[in-house]
Each structure stands twice: as structure tokens, then as C-alpha cells.
Design an enzyme around this catalytic site. Structure first.
Site: not given
Ligand code: NAD
Length: 239
Positions: A145, A149
Site C-alpha cells: 500500500y 502510494k
Molecule cells: N479513506 C482514507 O482514509 C484514505 C486515506 C488516504 C488515501 N486514501 C486513498 O484515497 C482513494 C479513495 O479512497 P476511499 O476512501 O474513497 O476508498 P473506497 O474504498 O471508499 O473507494 C475506492 C473505490 O475504488 C474502486 N476500485 C477498486 N478497485 C478498482 C479498479 N480496479 N477499477 C476501478 N475502480 C476500483 C472501488 O470499487 C471503490 O468504489 C484510494 O486511492 C485510497 O487509497 C484513502
């Protein structure tokens, strides 16, 4: 010169917390949203749902070409991402490949497709979802992960460097844990330990993160390019 076509944004991971929040924000400002995800995003006005796996480079390029043909494609947000927990001594190579394939290679395809379309159209703005894990690593999530990133952060700078002369901006956000599905995966003791490492003693709200995305996607951020914007409540270690 203003275009007669409707202004638009492509958002991958649009069925997720962050992508969905960003979609609602852009919609409220009159953008047509191309909402791409593996899962169906909630139906909404001025929204084009696109079933898409970000690992499918041809499909990602087809989406960019479609959005640029049908609308005035101004912004592309790469939000699709996955995380899983694995102690480093149990982290499997299969999961390494899956996480890198979606988070890093998928973001590469998104940047490349947006770049090609925006170069033809005289510019645009790409925003990538990085993470504090890409800056500090971490022991809860699979090590892929943070590695994915960190790759997203470097990719962001490469596209900014290459895009600057075409009016293409590429920036990333690097949030710590945000209220929502990822935070709900923590047990109560894990969350308590995690919060102790955050000087503000709370998680980010999705509104705060979406606000930062909107800043990076805004033409008024005219000299902000190649930035990895830390959104972490002054957090300096991972807890
Ligand atoms: N939520 C947090 O705390 C957080 C913190 C830092 C970074 N992020 C990053 O922010 C981004 C969004 O996170 P989030 O909280 O909305 O997560 P989430 O799990 O709510 O949403 C992620 C979405 O990506 C989609 N997805 C997964 N694999 C896929 C693929 N192969 N093709 C197309 N879509 C795909 C999923 O179906 C989901 O709807 C991610 O990249 C995550 O790593 C999140």
C-alpha cells in the site's frame, strides 16, 4: 475561448467515499461527471456511469477519448484504490501484485490517458489520491500500500514536469486516515492508538479532503503543479 460543450470531470473510484464526495462537489458546480468504477456509482443528475477496471489500459484510454469528444474535459481524478492489512512477515506476493496493479498501474493508466486527451485540448488538471503511507510507510497495511502510494507521488511529479508546457497540471493529495469506510476497518484500540499519533486528535472529514481536491483542480491554483499535498492534521509519524 470558451467551449460550447459542457465542462466535465472524470473520476475513477467514483462509487467510493472520496470519489463519491468529489463527484457531488463537482456536480454542484455544474460539471458533468464521468463516474468510473468497478461498482455502479449511485445514480445522479449530470452523471455518466462508466463500468471500468483501472487496470484495463485500453478501457481507460477509451474513457478519456469519449469524455474529450462529448464534453470539455477539464479535470481527471484518480481515486480508485484498494488497501488490505498484512503484517510485513505475512505479506503475500499475490496481494503485492493486486495492490500495485490497481493503485499504481491503474493511476499510471489514468494519468497517461488524461495527459493524451488534455495535450490535444490545450491543458487540464489531474489529481491523484496518494497517502501518508506513501510518505511514512506503515505496519498495519500490506507494505504494497505505502509502496504504491509512494509510486503515485513520484508519478504525479513526472506528469507535472512533462505536462507543464502543455498547460497540464498534475498534483496529488496525501491524506492520513479519513472518516469513512477505511476508518471503520480499525478496531477501537487500533483507532485510539492511531489518534494518539495525530496532534489534532481526530480524523479528517471527507469534506476537508474534497476541498483540497477542488483546490488542486481549480484554475486559480495556477502555480501549483507537481505538489503532494499532505492532509494529515500535522501528523509526523504513523503511530
Ligand atoms: N479513506 C482514507 O482514509 C484514505 C486515506 C488516504 C488515501 N486514501 C486513498 O484515497 C482513494 C479513495 O479512497 P476511499 O476512501 O474513497 O476508498 P473506497 O474504498 O471508499 O473507494 C475506492 C473505490 O475504488 C474502486 N476500485 C477498486 N478497485 C478498482 C479498479 N480496479 N477499477 C476501478 N475502480 C476500483 C472501488 O470499487 C471503490 O468504489 C484510494 O486511492 C485510497 O487509497 C484513502
Amino acid at each position: 475561448m470558451s467551449s460550447a460543450k459542457p465542462k466535465s470531470v472524470v473520476i475513477t473510484g467514483a462509487a467510493g467515499d472520496m470519489g463519491g464526495g468529489a463527484a457531488a462537489s463537482f456536480r454542484a458546480d455544474g460539471y458533468r461527471v464521468y463516474a468510473a468504477d468497478l461498482r455502479a456509482p449511485p445514480a445522479a443528475a449530470n452523471t455518466v456511469p462508466v463500468a471500468l477496471d483501472v487496470r484495463d489500459r485500453a478501457a481507460v484510454f477509451a474513457l478519456a477519448e469519449r469524455a474529450a469528444a462529448e464534453s470539455d474535459l477539464r479535470v481527471w481524478i484518480n481515486c480508485a484504490g484498494v488497501v488490505s492489512n498484512a503484517p510485513v512477515d505475512q505479506a503475500s506476493p499475490e496481494e503485492w501484485d493486486r495492490i500495485l496493479g490497481i493503485n499504481l498501474t491503474g493511476t499510471f493508466h489514468g494519468c497517461a490517458a488524461a495527459f493524451a486527451a488534455m495535450k490535444k485540448n490545450g491543458g487540464g488538471r489531474i489529481v491523484n489520491a496518494g497517502s501518508i503511507s506513501g510518505q511514512l510507510g506503515g505496519v498495519g497495511p500490506h507494505p504494497a500500500y505505502g509502496a504504491s502510494k509512494a509510486g503515485v507521488h513520484a508519478l504525479t511529479k513526472s506528469y507535472a514536469l512533462a505536462g507543464a508546457r502543455y498547460g497540464i497540471y498534475c498534483n496529488a493529495i496525501a491524506p492520513a486516515v479519513i472518516e469513512g469506510s477505511m476508518a471503520r476497518a480499525f478496531s477501537a484500540p487500533q483507532l485510539e492508538k492511531y489518534l494518539a499519533a495525530i496532534p489534532m486528535r481526530r480524523l479528517a472529514t471527507m469534506d476537508e479532503i474534497v476541498h483540497a481536491i477542488r483546490y488542486l483542480a481549480d484554475d486559480r491554483a495556477g502555480y501549483t503543479n507537481g505538489v503532494v499535498l499532505a492532509l494529515n492534521g500535522a501528523q509526523l509519524n504513523i503511530g
